[in-house]
Design an enzyme around this catalytic site. Structure first.
Site: not given
Ligand code: NAD
Length: 293
Positions: A158
């Site tokens: 990641y």
């Molecule tokens: P989440 O799992 O709710 O959202 C991820 C989204 O990406 C979902 O809508 C999923 O369907 C979509 N997705 C996954 N694979 C895909 C693909 N191959 N094609 C198209 N869409 C795809 O999680 P989140 O936490 O909302 O994550 C969103 C972003 O935030 C990510 O990039 C994640 O790395 C980043 N992020 C999250 C956190 C956290 O603590 N939740 C922290 C830092 C960064």
């Protein structure tokens, strides 16, 4: 003239941070092209958030589908520029590098890095790189992470993707300056979203019999606990909104419920951070010596 202030594309809009961004943009009077993988997720977003949501069905690993979505948005904008692209779609792959199936690393990078490239190639022309379009240039906001600055063991795949996202953001910004398209990153710490529950679904037991299994169980526990106690996704959406609308947005906006830990990780000498982190996870020679060979 469109009834909307401007339009944005948000990838990975079905849940979590992406969905919160859709809600925020719509509340501010924007139209949002919401990238989802399943038609029913698009319909659900439209029903719950409103007619300003236009679902775009694509997986970021499917270049043709992303390009088709770009063409669809171009037609819908009828010669005007797009206001913003939020590169949010992402997954988190965990596992020790010594034993990680190589395909899992490939998948991690394909979704989180190459996927963003596909989205940029499809949508950045609409932000103003296509000089035939009229209207002010748009911006790109990449959802990176604090994991883009510091790698936690067992979450290295990641972190690799998010370190890459930092380089992607910086290089792309420098390539798009001539078009007036700004590119910035948001770096969240733990945010309460379904990404953490997906970690629960990870099969930790595939690493049973390796020296990492105890640490993996521990880190999955931390991930779940930290995720559930994380900040609401709406805080990230607010930061994305500021990045889109501020006159001079910050290049990186860190949003975390643990600013002190984050500060320490950045400020401590690298070897001291190594010691702290490995001790916490039981990844020291002393901890290993207590386990059976
Ligand atoms: P989440 O799992 O709710 O959202 C991820 C989204 O990406 C979902 O809508 C999923 O369907 C979509 N997705 C996954 N694979 C895909 C693909 N191959 N094609 C198209 N869409 C795809 O999680 P989140 O936490 O909302 O994550 C969103 C972003 O935030 C990510 O990039 C994640 O790395 C980043 N992020 C999250 C956190 C956290 O603590 N939740 C922290 C830092 C960064």
């Amino acid at each position: 003239m469109s009834e909307f202030v401007r339009s944005a594309v948000v990838t990975g809009a079905s849940t979590g941070i992406g969905r919160a961004c859709v809600e925020k943009f719509v509340a501010e009077g924007w139209q949002v092209f919401a990238g989802v993988r399943k038609a029913e997720d698009g319909e659900r977003l439209k029903a719950e958030i409103g007619e300003a949501v236009i679902p775009l069905i694509f997986d970021v690993t499917d270049g043709e589908a992303v390009a088709r979505a770009g063409e669809y948005v171009r037609e819908a904008l009828m010669g005007s520029t797009l206001g913003a692209l939020v590169n949010n779609a992402g997954i988190a792959v965990a596992g020790p590098l010594l034993h990680l199936p190589v395909e899992e690393m490939e998948k991690q990078m394909d979704v989180n890095v190459t996927g963003q490239l596909r989205a940029v190639q499809a949508f950045a022309p609409l932000l103003g790189a296509d000089r035939e379009l009229s209207g002010p240039p748009g911006r790109i906001v990449n959802i990176s992470s604090v994991a883009g600055f510091s790698a936690n063991p067992l979450l290295t795949p990641y972190s690799c993707s998010k370190f890459a996202m930092e380089a992607f953001t910086q290089g792309l910004r420098r390539e798009l300056i001539m078009y007036g398209i700004d590119v910035v990153a948001i770096n969240p710490g733990p945010i309460a979203t379904p990404i953490w529950d997906k970690a629960e679904a990870m099969d930790a037991e595939q690493y049973a019999g390796t020296d990492y299994i105890g640490a993996i169980r521990r880190i999955l526990g931390y991930m779940l606990e930290r995720g559930r106690s994380g900040m609401p996704a709406s805080k990230v959406a607010d930061a994305v909104w500021t990045a889109i609308t501020a006159k001079r947005p910050k290049l990186n906006t860190v949003i975390t419920p643990e600013p002190f830990t984050q500060f320490l990780l950045g400020a401590l000498p690298g070897r001291m951070s190594d010691r702290l982190i490995t001790k916490r996870l039981g990844l020291t020679p002393e901890a290993l010596a207590k386990t059976a060979k």
